[in-house]
Write an enzyme that holds these catalytic residues in place. Structure first.
Site, PDB file in Angstrom:
ATOM      1  N   LEU A 259      37.898  82.934  36.013  1.00 57.40           N
ATOM      2  CA  LEU A 259      38.771  82.703  36.767  1.00 57.40           C
ATOM      3  C   LEU A 259      38.389  81.309  37.501  1.00 57.40           C
ATOM      4  O   LEU A 259      37.385  81.177  38.130  1.00 57.40           O
ATOM      5  CB  LEU A 259      39.479  83.906  38.145  1.00 57.40           C
ATOM      6  CG  LEU A 259      39.707  84.927  37.110  1.00 57.40           C
ATOM      7  CD1 LEU A 259      39.753  85.480  35.070  1.00 57.40           C
ATOM      8  CD2 LEU A 259      40.380  86.194  38.085  1.00 57.40           C
ATOM      9  N   THR A 264      35.609  74.206  42.817  1.00 61.88           N
ATOM     10  CA  THR A 264      34.280  74.159  43.353  1.00 61.88           C
ATOM     11  C   THR A 264      33.180  74.286  42.794  1.00 61.88           C
ATOM     12  O   THR A 264      31.658  73.954  42.815  1.00 61.88           O
ATOM     13  CB  THR A 264      34.198  74.374  45.187  1.00 61.88           C
ATOM     14  OG1 THR A 264      34.649  75.507  44.931  1.00 61.88           O
ATOM     15  CG2 THR A 264      35.613  73.738  45.727  1.00 61.88           C
ATOM     16  N   GLY A 351      36.552  85.170  46.755  1.00 58.79           N
ATOM     17  CA  GLY A 351      36.085  85.927  45.899  1.00 58.79           C
ATOM     18  C   GLY A 351      35.086  85.269  45.635  1.00 58.79           C
ATOM     19  O   GLY A 351      34.405  85.771  44.499  1.00 58.79           O
ATOM     20  N   GLY A 352      35.272  83.978  44.873  1.00 60.03           N
ATOM     21  CA  GLY A 352      35.172  83.126  43.627  1.00 60.03           C
ATOM     22  C   GLY A 352      33.516  82.914  44.667  1.00 60.03           C
ATOM     23  O   GLY A 352      32.740  82.665  44.094  1.00 60.03           O
ATOM     24  N   GLU A1264      18.102  44.019  58.753  1.00 58.69           N
ATOM     25  CA  GLU A1264      17.216  45.182  58.423  1.00 58.69           C
ATOM     26  C   GLU A1264      16.565  45.699  59.378  1.00 58.69           C
ATOM     27  O   GLU A1264      15.651  46.270  59.476  1.00 58.69           O
ATOM     28  CB  GLU A1264      16.483  44.902  56.649  1.00 58.69           C
ATOM     29  CG  GLU A1264      16.938  43.998  55.852  1.00 58.69           C
ATOM     30  CD  GLU A1264      15.490  43.770  54.747  1.00 58.69           C
ATOM     31  OE1 GLU A1264      14.954  44.587  53.665  1.00 58.69           O
ATOM     32  OE2 GLU A1264      15.971  42.478  55.018  1.00 58.69           O
TER      33      GLU A1264
END
EC number: 1.17.1.4
Length: 1335
Positions: A259, A264, A351-352, A1264
Site C-alpha cells: 500500500l 516516501t 499510517g505509513g 576559500e
C-alpha cells in the site's frame, strides 16, 4: 459490485492537459517532466526526497475539505500514477525571464542564487507557501524550506530576500522604511553603514489574483464518482481504489501487495535497495482512510491522512482545548516539527509511518507511549488494538496479518494528572533521521505525586520501537522525586543495552540520550507539578536546572552586510565595486538556465551506468554479464579490454579508466553498462555479477601508519632551532587531533554527454567539470587520439567546490569510450549515492603536535606531524598536504618550528581537492593547540592569539614576507563590532545561571595564501571578440560553478572597454576557444582570468585608439564599425601569469603565494549539555577582500564558505564500515547545514580601504579563505563544553580534553561528562568490530 476501471492517466502541468495512455508505475514525476515534457527546470539532486531540488507544487480538489488545496512535493519520489486528476505547477509555470514571478525576481535580485541548481526547488517551496498564505510570517517562511538544501549561499540571502513577503518584519534592504529592518538591529556604531545589496522597493508586489487558476475541467469532476485506476508497467502494476471494500478484496487476493500513499518509503526501497513490488495499491481516495474525527477518547485519523493534516488538526486542538487535555498532542507536534520538510509531510501518511515499523521512527515511540489505539481490518473482520510493546514483534514487522490493513489511529486526549513529552536527537535539527527518539508519559494518582502509570518508549535503541518494561513497573506508587530519578536512570542504563557493533554506531551516545531524555522529562514534570501547587510533595526545582527543559527555538534573524561603496564620481556604467546580481540569476530562478543534463536528448542517445567494486581490495576472478544482457535495451558492457588507447589515467598515472585485474576500493570502477534508457542501464548494471578474491585492505590512517603505507616522501618545512625552543619553554603540551573528511555535496552530481562527430576521431563533450584541459587530455589519451580531436564544453555547473577538478574525469572517460564504441551520443549523470561512493572528498587528517610556550602565552616552539588519508590514488593529495603544512602557523609567528606531512595510501576512493585544499586542516590544528596554550596558562584565549600574531613585514615559517598585512585591522574591528568583551561577560553570567545549557564565545583569525602551489598553474587566458554591432563575446579559461566568476569577468571587461555590461556576453568555457587552461580552483580564477581579460581588452582598445582620436565624439559602436571597415582585427587573446612565484622545500626559500587573504570571525553558541545539540547564536565576520569587484558576490562567498565550514567542523560526518564501505551515501544519512543551521545573527563586514596592488582592480580572492572562520563555532562549542565540565566537577575541567572534528552532538554530549555519561560508559570489547571506523 463491479466497478469501472480506468487505464488512462489524466493530469495537468502548468495549465496544459496531459493524457498518458502508458503510465508506468515506476516512472516518477521528475523523470516524466524532464524526459517526456522537456521541463528541465525541476532538478535531480538526490532522488530520495532529501534536498528539495525537485520541488514542484501539486493542486487538487480536496473532497473532504471541499476546497482546492496546494502543497509542495518532491517530484523525485512522486509516482506519475498518483497524479490522476491533479494539477502540477513547475518553476517554468509561474514565470520566465521575460516576466519573472515576484518569487523568482526576489531570489534573483537579493543574490540568493549562486550555482542555481537548488534555486527552482526553493522558488517552488516559497511559491507554494504564498499560494496558501499570501502574507506569511517570518517563521512560516523559514519553515517552508525545511526540505530544501543549498550548498552555495549560506542561506542568508535567500531568507533575506523572501522575508520581504512577510507581514511581520520583512527586510527593507536598508532603505529605512521598516522598523524591523535587520540592519537597524545592530548595536555596533563603530562602522559606517553602507548601501544595501538590494533595494526591495524595486520588487514587483505579489498579486494573488494573478496566479494561474485551477483547471476548470478538474473542478467539474469534484462530485463525480471516482473510478478504479489500473496502470501496468514493464514490471509493476498500480491500482488505485476508492472504496474500502475494493481495498480489502484486493489485499485478500494479494496479501503481499504494497500500500502506497506518499511513496516516501517504498520509493526509497525500490530505488536504493533494489526491491521490486509487482503490485502496488494506492488507497489515498478511500474516505475511511482519509477522514478525521473528534471522539470521546481522542482524535481519530484515517491511516492515509498526510502528516501535514495531522499537524494542522492537532495545532487547532491545542489552540482550542484545555492544556491538560493536549499533553500528547503537543508531544506529537514537537516530533512533527522536526520530522521532515513540507514536501514529505504533505504526502507521507501517519499510517505509513506506523506500518513501516522503522526502529528509528520519530512518531512510533510517541504514539506507543501515548496509549494510541489502532483499528485494523481485513475482508470480513475488524479489530482494535493498543499500540503497545507487542505491536512491533521484530525488525520492520507489526502484528498485522498479511491481508490486514491499518484503518485509523486514535491519538488520545491526556487526563488530569497526566504529563507527556517527546524527544528526538539527530545530527541536524531540521529534516534528519533520529539517533534516538522517545515518548514519555506519567499519570499521577489524583492529588498526589505518586506514579500511577509510567510509560517510557524509545526508538533507536533496538531493532524495533521498545518500551522500558523492566524499569517502569518498579516506579509505580513511588513519588516523583530524586530517588525515582536515580532508580529510573539506573534501570534504563541496564535495560537499554546496545551491542558495540549496533547498526548506526554511537553506542554510548545513544544510551546516554535515553537517560538525558528522562532527566529532561523529570524536570519538565517537576516544573508542571510546581505550577499545580504540588511542588511541596516532590521537592523544589533548582533554578539553574530550569533551562534544561527549554527547547531550542527559532529566534528572529538579524543579518548585516557592510561594504565600501564605490567612489563618488564613478561612472554609472562602471559596475566594478557594485553589488551586481549574478548574470544568470534570472535564468536560474525561472528554470531556464541549462545545466549539463538539461541539454535536450539526442535522437539516438544511449545511457551509461557504472559498475563498481563492492570490495575494498580484491582480485577480480570473473565477470558475468548474462543477466545484464537479458534487460531490455541492453547495448554493451565495457571493460578495460575495450579501451583503444591507454587504460592508465590520473594526475600521476596511478589510476585506471577501468579496473583490470584488481580493485583497490569499494566504488572502484570496473566497467560500464550501455543501454537505451537510464532505467535499463541501471537494471543491467545490477545484473553484472562479479566474483572476487579478497586481499588485505588498509582503511584508516592508523592502519596506514602501522603498515608504513604512504605516497611519496614526506612534506617537510623546518625553521629555527626546535630543540633549543623546547628546552627554553616554560611549558610543553603534546596531543593529537583528528579532523574528519567532508563530502562536496554539490547539488548537481557529475554529468557528461559525449557526442562522436563521425570523422577523424573528433568528439564533443558536455561536462560538469572545473578542469576542461585535464578532461580533454585524459579522454584523448584513453582514445589514443590527439588532444585537438576532443572538444570539452562547460556552460555552468551546479556547484563544484574542488570535487569536479579531477574526479569528473572518472565519468567523462567512461562516457567517451561508450560513445566511441557505439558511434552514438552517450549520457551519464551519477545518482547521488554513486557520486558519494565513487568520487572522494576532503581528506581526513590526523595531527600529532607538540607545542612549547612561556607562562605569558608566547609560543617558542612547535612540531606537528600531519597525516592525511589519500585513498587509492595520489591525485592532488601532495599539493593538499603541502598547503596544510604551509598553513600550520595560521596567523602566528613561531620562531622554532617543524611541520611534516605524510599521505596515507589506503583502500578508499581517492580523496581530492575541496575548498580550502588542506588549509583548513592545517589551521584547525594550529588553533587547537593555541587554545590549549591559553587554557594551560590560564590566560584569555583572545589575548594569547593577539600576542602571537604576525606583524607587518614578518617572515612566515616558509620565509615569505608579509606585506599589506591587514589581519590586525580585521581583528580589532571584529573585537569592536562584535562587542566581544561585553558579550564575554554575558556568556560567563549565563553559564553561572544555567547548569545544563552552556554558552561559548570565540574569536578566530585566518591567513590564507593565494596561488596554486604548483607554480605553472598560475596562468590564465582569454579570448575577446567584438562584433560590428558593438556587442562583445567574452571567453576565458575559468568555469562557472556558482561563484560568480563570469559575472566578475564581465565587470572587468566592462571597465576595461568602458562599455556597459549589457553589451558583453559569455556563452561557455571550452577547449576550442581558450586552450591549456588551469583548473578553476585555488581561489585564483578571478585574478588569473581577470588579468588575461584585461590584457585582451587593452589590445582591442589599442587598435581602436586611432578611430577614437579621429572621431572623439563618436560612440563605441561607431569606433568598432570604423575599425571593421578599415580591416582592423576586432578579436584578441589575452594571457597572464602570476609573477615571482616559486618555492623550494629543500632550501625553505621562495614565494609559494602571490599574496594572502585575511579575515576574523567571532562566534557565540549555546549547547544543550544533555543532548549534545547546539545553536549558533551569532557570528561576526570581518574579511579583507581588497577592493571588492562585486560586494554582493564576495559577501555571498564569505557566507557560503563559512556555512560550508560550519558543516565541516560541527556536522558533516562520513561513516565507513570496517570493510571500507561508505554508509553515508545521501542526504538522509549525510547531513549538510540547512536553513536553520546558520547563525541567528549573521553579520559580515568587508574591510574598507585595503586595496590589493597584486590583483585585478585591487581585488582579492574570496572563495576559500573564509571557510576556516567557521572554526570559531567549533572552538566556541569547546569553550561551552569546558564550562559544562567545570560545572559537573571534572577535576581536569580547566585543563585539557579531547574534542575531535566535527563537533557533532555525539562528541559534544560525550565530552560533557556527568552522572549520565558515567552510567552509560561501556567501552568497546577487544576484537569487537564496530559499525563504523574513523578513517
Amino acid at each position: 459490485m463491479t466497478r469501472t476501471t480506468v487505464d488512462e492517466l489524466v493530469f495537468f502541468v502548468n495549465g496544459k492537459k496531459v493524457v498518458e495512455k502508458n503510465a508506468d508505475p515506476e516512472t516518477t514525476l521528475l523523470v516524466y517532466l524532464r524526459r517526456k515534457l522537456g521541463l528541465c527546470g525541476t532538478k535531480l539532486g538526490c532522488g530520495e526526497g532529501g534536498c528539495g531540488a525537485c520541488t514542484v507544487m501539486i493542486s487538487k480538489y480536496d473532497r473532504l475539505q471541499n476546497k482546492i488545496v496546494h502543497f509542495s512535493v518532491n517530484a523525485c519520489l512522486t509516482p506519475i500514477c498518483s497524479l490522476h486528476h491533479v494539477a502540477v505547477t513547475t518553476v517554468e509555470g509561474i514565470g520566465n525571464t521575460k516576466k519573472l514571478h515576484p518569487v523568482q525576481e526576489r531570489i534573483a535580485k537579493s543574490h540568493g542564487s549562486q550555482c542555481g541548481f537548488c534555486t527552482p526547488g526553493i522558488v517552488m517551496s516559497m511559491y507554494t507557501l504564498l499560494r496558501n498564505k499570501p502574507e506569511p510570517t517570518v517563521e512560516e517562511i523559514e519553515n517552508a524550506f525545511q526540505g530544501n538544501l543549498c550548498r552555495c549561499t549560506g542561506y542568508r540571502p535567500i531568507l533575506q530576500g523572501f522575508r520581504t513577503f512577510a507581514k511581520d518584519g520583512g527586510c527593507c534592504g536598508g532603505s529605512g522604511n521598516n522598523p524591523n529592518c535587520c540592519m537597524s538591529q545592530t548595536k555596533d556604531q563603530t562602522i559606517a553603514p553602507s548601501s544595501s545589496l538590494f533595494n526591495p522597493e524595486d520588487f514587483k508586489p505579489l498579486d494573488p489574483t494573478q496566479e494561474p487558476i485551477f483547471p476548470p475541467e478538474l473542478l467539474r469532476l469534484k462530485d463525480t464518482p471516482r473510478k478504479t485506476l489500473r496502470f501496468e508497467g514493464e514490471r509493476v502494476t498500480w491500482i488505485q481504489v476508492s472504496t474500502m471494500e475494493e481495498l480489502l478484496d484486493l489485499k485478500a487476493q494479494h496479501p503481499d501487495a504494497k500500500l502506497v500513499v506518499g511513496n516516501t518509503e517504498i520509493g526509497i526501497e525500490m530505488k536504493f535497495k533494489n526491491m521490486l513490488f509487482p503490485l502496488i495499491i494506492c488507497p489515498a481516495w478511500i474516505l475511511e482512510l482519509t477522514s478525521v474525527a473528534h471522539g470521546p477518547e481522542g482524535i481519530s485519523f484515517g491511516a492515509a491522512c498526510p502528516l501535514s493534516l495531522v499537524e494542522s488538526v492537532l495545532a487547532d486542538a491545542i489552540a482550542t482545548l484545555p492544556e491538560q487535555r493536549t499533553e500528547v498532542f503537543r508531544g506529537v507536534m514537537e516530533q512533527l516539527r522536526w520530522f521532515a520538510g513540507k514536501q514529505v509531510k504533505s504526502v507521507a501518511s501517519i499510517g505509513g509511518n506506523i506500518i513501516t515499523a522503522s526502529p528509528i521512527s520519530d512518531l512510533n515511540p510517541v504514539l506507543m507511549a501515548s496509549r494510541a489505539k489502532l483499528t485494523l481490518a481485513s475482508r470480513g473482520t475488524k479489530r482494535t488494538v493498543w499500540m503497545d510493546h507487542t505491536f512491533f514483534p521484530g525488525y520492520r514487522r507489526t502484528l498485522l496479518s498479511p491481508e490486514e490493513i491499518l484503518v485509523s489511529i486514535v491519538i488520545p486526549y491526556s487526563r488530569k494528572g497526566e504529563f507527556f513529552s517527546a524527544f528526538k536527537q539527530a545530527s541536524r535539527r531540521e529534516d534528519d533521521i533520529a539517533k534516538v527518539t522517545s515518548g514519555m508519559r506519567v499519570l499521577f494518582k489524583p492529588g498526589t505525586t505518586e506514579v500511577q502509570e509510567l510509560s517510557l518508549c524509545f526508538g533507536g535503541m533496538a531493532d524495533r520501537t521498545v518500551s522500558a518494561l523492566k524499569t517502569t513497573p518498579k516506579q509505580l506508587s513511588k513519588s516523583w522525586n530524586e530517588e525515582l530519578l536515580q532508580d529510573v536512570c539506573a534501570g534504563l542504563a541496564e535495560e537499554l543495552h546496545l551491542a558495540p557493533d549496533a547498526p548506526g554506531g554511537m553506542v554510548e551516545f545513544r544510551r546516554t540520550l535515553t537517560l538525558s531524555f528522562f532527566f529532561k522529562f523529570y524536570l519538565t514534570v517537576l516544573q508542571k507539578l510546581g505550577r499545580a501547587d504540588l511542588e511541596g510533595m516532590c521537592g523544589k526545582l533548582d533554578p539553574t536546572f530550569a533551562s534544561a527543559t527549554l527547547l531550542f527555538q527559532k529566534d528572529p534573524p538579524a543579518n548585516v552586510q557592510l561594504f565600501q561603496e564605490v567612489p563618488k564620481g564613478q561612472s554609472e556604467e562602471d559596475m566594478v565595486g557594485r553589488p551586481m546580481p549574478h548574470l544568470a540569476a534570472d535564468m536560474q530562478a525561472s528554470g531556464e538556465a541549462v545545466y549539463c543534463d538539461d541539454i535536450p536528448r539526442y535522437e539516438n542517445e544511449l545511457s551509461l551506468r557504472l559498475v563498481t567494486s563492492t570490495r575494498a581490495h580484491a582480485k577480480i576472478m570473473s565477470i558475468d554479464t548474462s543477466e545484464a544482457k537479458k534487460v531490455p535495451g541492453f547495448v554493451c558492457f565495457l571493460t578495460s579490454e575495450d579501451v583503444p588507447g591507454s587504460n592508465i589515467t590520473g594526475i600521476f598515472n596511478d589510476e585506471t579508466v577501468f579496473a583490470k585485474d584488481e580493485v583497490t576500493c569499494v566504488g572502484h570502477i570496473i566497467g560500464a553498462v550501455v543501454a537505451d534508457t537510464p532505467e535499463h542501464a541501471h537494471r543491467a548494471a545490477r545484473g553484472v555479477k562479479i566474483t572476487y578474491e579478497d586481499l588485505p585492505a588498509i582503511i584508516t590512517i592508523q592502519d596506514a601508519i602501522k603498515n608504513n603505507s604512504f605516497y611519496g616522501p614526506e612534506v617537510k618545512i623546518e625553521k629555527g632551532d626546535l630543540k633549543k625552543g623546547f628546552s627554553e619553554a616554560d611549558n610543553v603540551v603534546s596531543g593529537e587531533l583528528y579532523i574528519g573528511g567532508q563530502e562536496h555535496f554539490y547539488l548537481e552530481t557529475h554529468c557528461t554527454i559525449a557526442v562522436p562527430k563521425g570523422e577523424a576521431g573528433e568528439m564533443e563533450l558536455f561536462v560538469s567539470t572545473q578542469n576542461t584541459m585535464k578532461t580533454q587530455s585524459f579522454i584523448a589519451k584513453m582514445l589514443g587520439v590527439p588532444d585537438n580531436r576532443i572538444v570539452v564544453r562547460v556552460k555552468r555547473m551546479g556547484g563544484g567546490f574542488g570535487g569536479k577538478e579531477t574526479r569528473s574525469t572518472l565519468i567523462s572517460t567512461a562516457v567517451a569510450l561508450a560513445a566511441y564504441k557505439t558511434g552514438r551520443p552517450v549520457r551519464c549523470m551519477l545518482d547521488r549515492d554513486e557520486d558519494m561512493l565513487i568520487t572522494g572528498g576532503r581528506h581526513p587528517f590526523l595531527a600529532k603536535y607538540k607545542v612549547g610556550f612561556m607562562k605569558t602565552g608566547t609560543i617558542v616552539a612547535l612540531e606537528v606531524a600531519h597525516f592525511s588519508n589519500g585513498g587509492n590514488s595520489e591525485d592532488l593529495s601532495r599539493s593538499i598536504m603541502e598547503r596544510a603544512v604551509f598553513h600550520m602557523d595560521n596567523a602566528y609567528k613561531i620562531p622554532n618550528i617543524r611541520g611534516t606531512g605524510r599521505i596515507c595510501k589506503t583502500n578508499l576512493p581517492s580523496n581530492t581537492a575541496f575548498r580550502g585544499f588542506g588549509g583548513p586542516q592545517g589551521m584547525l590544528i594550529a588553533e587547537y593547540w593555541m587554545s590549549e596554550v591559553a587554557v594551560t596558562c590560564g590566560l584569555p584565549a583572545e589575548e594569547v592569539r593577539r600576542k602571537n600574531m604576525y606583524k607587518e613585514g614578518d617572515l612566515t615559517h616558509f620565509n615569505q614576507k608579509l606585506e599589506g598585512f591587514t589581519l590586525p585591522r580585521c581583528w580589532d574591528e571584529c573585537i569592536a563590532s562584535s562587542q566581544y568583551q561585553a558579550r564575554k561577560m554575558e556568556v560567563e553570567k549565563f553559564n553561572r545561571e544555567n547548569c545544563w545549557k552552556k554558552r561559548g564565545l570565540c574569536i578566530i583569525p585566518t591567513k590564507f595564501g593565494i596561488s596554486f602551489t604548483l607554480s605553472f598553474l598560475n596562468q590564465g587566458g582569454a579570448l575577446v571578440h567584438v562584433y560590428t554591432d558593438g556587442s562583445v563575446l567574452l571567453t576565458h579559461g575559468g568555469t562557472e560553478m556558482g561563484q560568480g566568476l563570469h559575472t566578475k569577468m564581465v565587470q572587468v571587461a566592462s571597465r576595461a572597454l568602458k562599455i556597459p555590461t549589457s553589451k558583453i556576453h559569455i556563452t561557455e568555457t571550452s577547449t576550442n576557444t581558450v586552450p591549456n587552461t588551469s583548473p578553476t580552483a585555488a581561489s585564483a580564477s578571478a585574478d588569473l582570468n581577470g588579468q588575461a581579460i584585461y590584457e585582451a581588452c587593452q589590445t582591442i582598445l589599442k587598435r581602436l585608439e586611432p578611430f577614437k582620436k579621429k572621431n572623439p565624439s563618436g560612440s563605441w559602436e561607431s569606433w568598432v564599425m570604423d575599425a571593421y571597415t578599415s580591416a582592423v582585427s576586432l578579436s584578441a587573446t589575452g594571457f597572464y601569469k602570476t609573477p615571482n612565484l616559486g618555492y623550494s622545500f629543500e632550501t625553505n626559500s621562495g614565494n609559494p603565494f602571490h599574496y594572502f587573504s585575511y579575515g576574523v570571525a567571532c562566534s557565540e553558541v549555546e549547547i544543550d549539555c544533555l543532548t549534545g545539540d547546539h545553536k549558533n547564536l551569532r557570528t561576526d565576520i570581518v574579511m579583507d577582500v581588497g577592493s571588492s569587484l562585486n560586494p554582493a558576490i564576495d559577501i555571498g562567498q564569505v557566507e557560503g564558505a563559512f556555512v560550508q565550514g560550519l558543516g565541516l567542523f560541527t556536522m558533516e560526518e562520513l561513516h565507513y564500515s570496517p570493510e571500507g564501505s561508505l554508509h553515508t551515501r545521501g542526504p538522509s544519512t549525510y547531513k549538510i547545514p540547512a536553513f536553520g543551521s546558520i547563525p541567528i545573527e549573521f553579520r559580515v563586514s568587508l574591510l574598507r580601504d585595503c586595496p590589493n596592488k597584486r590583483a585585478i582592480y585591487a581585488s582579492k580572492a574570496v572563495g576559500e579563505p573564509p571557510l576556516f572562520l567557521a572554526s570559531s563555532i567549533f572552538f566556541a562549542i569547546k569553550d561551552a563544553i569546558r564550562a559544562a565540565r567545570a560545572q559537573h566537577g571534572d577535576s581536569n575541567a580547566k585543563q585539557l580534553f579531547q574534542l575531535d572534528s566535527p563537533a557533532t552532538p555525539e562528541k559534544i554530549r560525550n565530552a560533557c561528562v556527568d552522572q549520565f555519561t558515567t552510567l552509560c560508559a561501556t567501552g568497546t570489547p577487544e576484537n569487537c568490530k564496530s559499525w563504523s571506523v574513523r578513517i
